[in-house]
Design a protein around this motif. Structure first.
Motif, PDB file in Angstrom:
ATOM      1  N   PHE A 127       0.827  -1.207   0.000  1.00  0.00           N
ATOM      2  CA  PHE A 127       0.000   0.000   0.000  1.00  0.00           C
ATOM      3  C   PHE A 127       0.863   1.259   0.000  1.00  0.00           C
ATOM      4  CE2 PHE A 127      -1.850   3.573   2.243  1.00  0.00           C
ATOM      5  CZ  PHE A 127      -2.861   3.872   1.344  1.00  0.00           C
ATOM      6  N   GLY A 128       1.869   1.298   0.874  1.00  0.00           N
ATOM      7  CA  GLY A 128       2.729   2.477   0.959  1.00  0.00           C
ATOM      8  C   GLY A 128       3.393   2.793  -0.373  1.00  0.00           C
ATOM      9  N   ALA A 129       3.926   1.734  -1.003  1.00  0.00           N
ATOM     10  CA  ALA A 129       4.606   1.925  -2.287  1.00  0.00           C
ATOM     11  C   ALA A 129       3.632   2.413  -3.360  1.00  0.00           C
ATOM     12  CB  ALA A 129       5.272   0.627  -2.727  1.00  0.00           C
ATOM     13  N   LEU A 130       2.448   1.782  -3.421  1.00  0.00           N
ATOM     14  CA  LEU A 130       1.463   2.163  -4.448  1.00  0.00           C
ATOM     15  C   LEU A 130       0.936   3.576  -4.223  1.00  0.00           C
ATOM     16  CD1 LEU A 130      -0.517  -1.192  -4.743  1.00  0.00           C
ATOM     17  CD2 LEU A 130       1.000  -0.181  -6.444  1.00  0.00           C
ATOM     18  N   ALA A 155       3.500   0.941  10.378  1.00  0.00           N
ATOM     19  CA  ALA A 155       4.956   0.833  10.218  1.00  0.00           C
ATOM     20  C   ALA A 155       5.298   0.414   8.792  1.00  0.00           C
ATOM     21  CB  ALA A 155       5.516  -0.165  11.220  1.00  0.00           C
ATOM     22  N   CYS A 156       4.570  -0.584   8.274  1.00  0.00           N
ATOM     23  CA  CYS A 156       4.850  -1.090   6.929  1.00  0.00           C
ATOM     24  C   CYS A 156       4.463  -0.073   5.856  1.00  0.00           C
ATOM     25  CB  CYS A 156       4.136  -2.413   6.690  1.00  0.00           C
ATOM     26  SG  CYS A 156       4.814  -3.762   7.667  1.00  0.00           S
ATOM     27  N   THR A 157       3.398   0.691   6.093  1.00  0.00           N
ATOM     28  CA  THR A 157       3.016   1.732   5.139  1.00  0.00           C
ATOM     29  C   THR A 157       4.165   2.716   4.954  1.00  0.00           C
ATOM     30  OG1 THR A 157       0.657   1.637   5.641  1.00  0.00           O
ATOM     31  CG2 THR A 157       1.480   3.690   4.736  1.00  0.00           C
ATOM     32  N   LEU A 158       4.734   3.139   6.089  1.00  0.00           N
ATOM     33  CA  LEU A 158       5.836   4.101   6.037  1.00  0.00           C
ATOM     34  C   LEU A 158       7.019   3.500   5.276  1.00  0.00           C
ATOM     35  CD1 LEU A 158       6.649   6.908   6.916  1.00  0.00           C
ATOM     36  CD2 LEU A 158       7.510   5.938   9.060  1.00  0.00           C
ATOM     37  N   LEU A 159       7.315   2.250   5.590  1.00  0.00           N
ATOM     38  CA  LEU A 159       8.421   1.550   4.924  1.00  0.00           C
ATOM     39  C   LEU A 159       8.192   1.507   3.413  1.00  0.00           C
ATOM     40  CD1 LEU A 159      10.639   0.060   6.700  1.00  0.00           C
ATOM     41  CD2 LEU A 159       9.678  -2.044   5.789  1.00  0.00           C
ATOM     42  N   GLY A 160       6.976   1.100   3.019  1.00  0.00           N
ATOM     43  CA  GLY A 160       6.645   0.983   1.602  1.00  0.00           C
ATOM     44  C   GLY A 160       6.677   2.329   0.901  1.00  0.00           C
ATOM     45  N   ALA A 161       6.197   3.381   1.595  1.00  0.00           N
ATOM     46  CA  ALA A 161       6.174   4.717   0.995  1.00  0.00           C
ATOM     47  C   ALA A 161       7.602   5.197   0.738  1.00  0.00           C
ATOM     48  CB  ALA A 161       5.437   5.689   1.913  1.00  0.00           C
ATOM     49  N   LEU A 162       8.488   4.969   1.696  1.00  0.00           N
ATOM     50  CA  LEU A 162       9.885   5.386   1.515  1.00  0.00           C
ATOM     51  C   LEU A 162      10.540   4.578   0.401  1.00  0.00           C
ATOM     52  CD1 LEU A 162      10.842   5.756   5.282  1.00  0.00           C
ATOM     53  CD2 LEU A 162      10.481   7.600   3.625  1.00  0.00           C
ATOM     54  N   ALA A 163      10.227   3.273   0.336  1.00  0.00           N
ATOM     55  CA  ALA A 163      10.786   2.435  -0.719  1.00  0.00           C
ATOM     56  C   ALA A 163      10.235   2.847  -2.078  1.00  0.00           C
ATOM     57  CB  ALA A 163      10.482   0.966  -0.447  1.00  0.00           C
ATOM     58  N   GLY A 164       8.897   3.069  -2.130  1.00  0.00           N
ATOM     59  CA  GLY A 164       8.255   3.443  -3.384  1.00  0.00           C
ATOM     60  C   GLY A 164       8.827   4.735  -3.938  1.00  0.00           C
ATOM     61  N   ASP A 165       9.155   5.638  -3.015  1.00  0.00           N
ATOM     62  CA  ASP A 165       9.743   6.916  -3.389  1.00  0.00           C
ATOM     63  C   ASP A 165      11.056   6.708  -4.136  1.00  0.00           C
ATOM     64  OD1 ASP A 165       8.909   9.460  -3.302  1.00  0.00           O
ATOM     65  OD2 ASP A 165       9.772   9.967  -1.350  1.00  0.00           O
TER      66      ASP A 165
END
Lengths: 233, 106
Positions: free
Chosen positions: A30-33, A143-153
Motif C-alpha cells: 500500500f505504501g509503495a502504491l 509501520a509497513c506503510t511508512l516503509l513501503g512509501a519510503l521504498a516506493g519513493d
C-alpha cells in the motif's frame, strides 16, 4: 487481573497476531502504491493512521492515480467503508465499552479485527481477539506503510516494476473470499460490465461508483432468500 | 490533484471513515440488523472491489487497453485459487508485469 490466561484467550491472541503480521506486510505494497499514485510520504502515512481501512485506502489512491476528483475519491473510499458500520454494530455489544475505549475500538473496527473477534466463543476471547488483532494490525500496518512509501519513493518508474498491475491484484485478493457466494459472483459480473462500459465515456472514479450503485439496486430489488448464507464476513 | 486537494481528500475521507465506524458502535443494533441492509452492503463491497480491478487492469486514461497488467491479473487469480498468501499474490502479479515489460511487451 493476574488470572492466568485461558486457552481460548491465548488462542485468540495468537490468531490476532498471525492476522496482524499477514495484513501488516501488505501495508508495504500500500505504501509503495500510494506514493506511485501521487501522494507524498506524509500523506500516505497520515492516511494509514487516520483512515485505517485497507480497502478504502487502496480505493482512494486508485482514484487519485486515475486523475479523479477529490469528491470521487472520498465517495469511493466511503462507500467501501460502509461495511465497517455493520462490523461496528456486530462487535459493539460483544465488547461492551464506554467512553474513549469505545472510540478506540471503533477506529480499530475493520475486516480483520471483526473476523477474529466473531470467530471466538468465549466472551473474554472475543475481546482479546478483537484488541490483539486491531492493535496488532494498526501498529504493523502503519509501520509497513511508512516503509513501503519510503521504498516506493526510491523506485523510479512504477510500471517497470509492475506496480500498476499489483494494484489490480490487490483488489482481486480483497474481493476473492467474497466471490464464494452465487450472489457475489453475479454482482461481480455486473460490476465488470458496468465499469468496462463506462471507462471510455465517464470521468475517472465514476465507473467504480456506478458499479456500486448497480449493486445497491440489485440488493434492494432482489427477493430476500429464505435463510442468509454464511461465509460473508 | 494538487497537494492541497490530496490533503483535503485524505482528511475528509478519514473523518468519514471514523464516522462510519462510530455509527456502527453507537447506532441501535436493530437498525442495521435487517437482512436486506446486510446483503446490500456485502454486494456493494463486491461491486466496488471488482470495478476497481477492472479499472486498474484495463483503463489507460479513458481508453480500455490490454497490456501486461492482464496476464499479471491472471497469475494473481491462479495464485489466489491456490490459496497463496496476499503478499505473494501481489509480488507474483508485479513480477509478471515487470517481466513482460522487460521482454518488451505491454
Amino acid at each position: 487481573m493476574s488470572r492466568p490466561r485461558s486457552p481460548a484467550v491465548s488462542a485468540a491472541v495468537r490468531q490476532g497476531a498471525g492476522v496482524a503480521v499477514a495484513t501488516g506486510l501488505y501495508g508495504i505494497s500500500f505504501g509503495a502504491l500510494a506514493v506511485v499514485a501521487g501522494l507524498s510520504v506524509a500523506q500516505t502515512a497520515v492516511l494509514s493512521l487516520l483512515l485505517f481501512s485497507g480497502g478504502s485506502q487502496f480505493a482512494l489512491i486508485g482514484v487519485v492515480a486515475a486523475g479523479g476528483t477529490p469528491l470521487a475519491a472520498v465517495t469511493t473510499s466511503s462507500l467501501l467503508g460502509v461495511r465497517n458500520t455493520l462490523y461496528g454494530a456486530v462487535v459493539s455489544p460483544l465488547l461492551g465499552l464506554r467512553g474513549w475505549r469505545r472510540w478506540a475500538a471503533a477506529h480499530l473496527t475493520i475486516d480483520e479485527s471483526t473476523a477474529v473477534a466473531v470467530a471466538q466463543r468465549d466472551p473474554r476471547a472475543v475481546r482479546a481477539g478483537f484488541w490483539a488483532t486491531g492493535l496488532g494490525v494498526f501498529v504493523l500496518w502503519n509501520a509497513c506503510t511508512l516503509l513501503g512509501a519510503l521504498a516506493g519513493d526510491a523506485l523510479g518508474d512504477p510500471r517497470a516494476w509492475g506496480l500498476d498491475a499489483a494494484a489490480g491484484a490487490a483488489f482481486l485478493a480483497l474481493v476473492w473470499p467474497r466471490l464464494a457466494t452465487r450472489s457475489g459472483r453475479l454482482v461481480a459480473g455486473l460490476a465488470v460490465l458496468v465499469a468496462a462500459a463506462l471507462v471510455p465515456v465517464a470521468p475517472a472514479g465514476v465507473p467504480v461508483l456506478a458499479a456500486a450503485a448497480a449493486a445497491v439496486v440489485v440488493g434492494l430489488l432482489s427477493p430476500a432468500p429464505g435463510t442468509r448464507t454464511g461465509g460473508d464476513r | 490533484m494538487t497537494p492541497a486537494a490530496v490533503w483535503l481528500t485524505v482528511i475528509v475521507a478519514s473523518v468519514v471513515s471514523l464516522g462510519l465506524k462510530l455509527a456502527g458502535h453507537y447506532v441501535p443494533q436493530h437498525w442495521l440488523a435487517t437482512d436486506r441492509v446486510q446483503r446490500t452492503s456485502v454486494l456493494v463491497t463486491v461491486a466496488l472491489l471488482v470495478a476497481l480491478v477492472v479499472v486498474q487492469t484495463f483503463a489507460d486514461g479513458t481508453a480500455l487497453v490490454v497490456d501486461a497488467r492482464l496476464p499479471a491479473l491472471a497469475v494473481a487469480a491462479v495464485a489466489l485459487a491456490l490459496r497463496a498468501p496476499f503478499v505473494l499474490v501481489i509480488v507474483l502479479a508485479a513480477a509478471t508485469a515487470a517481466g513482460l515489460r522487460a521482454l518488451g511487451w505491454g
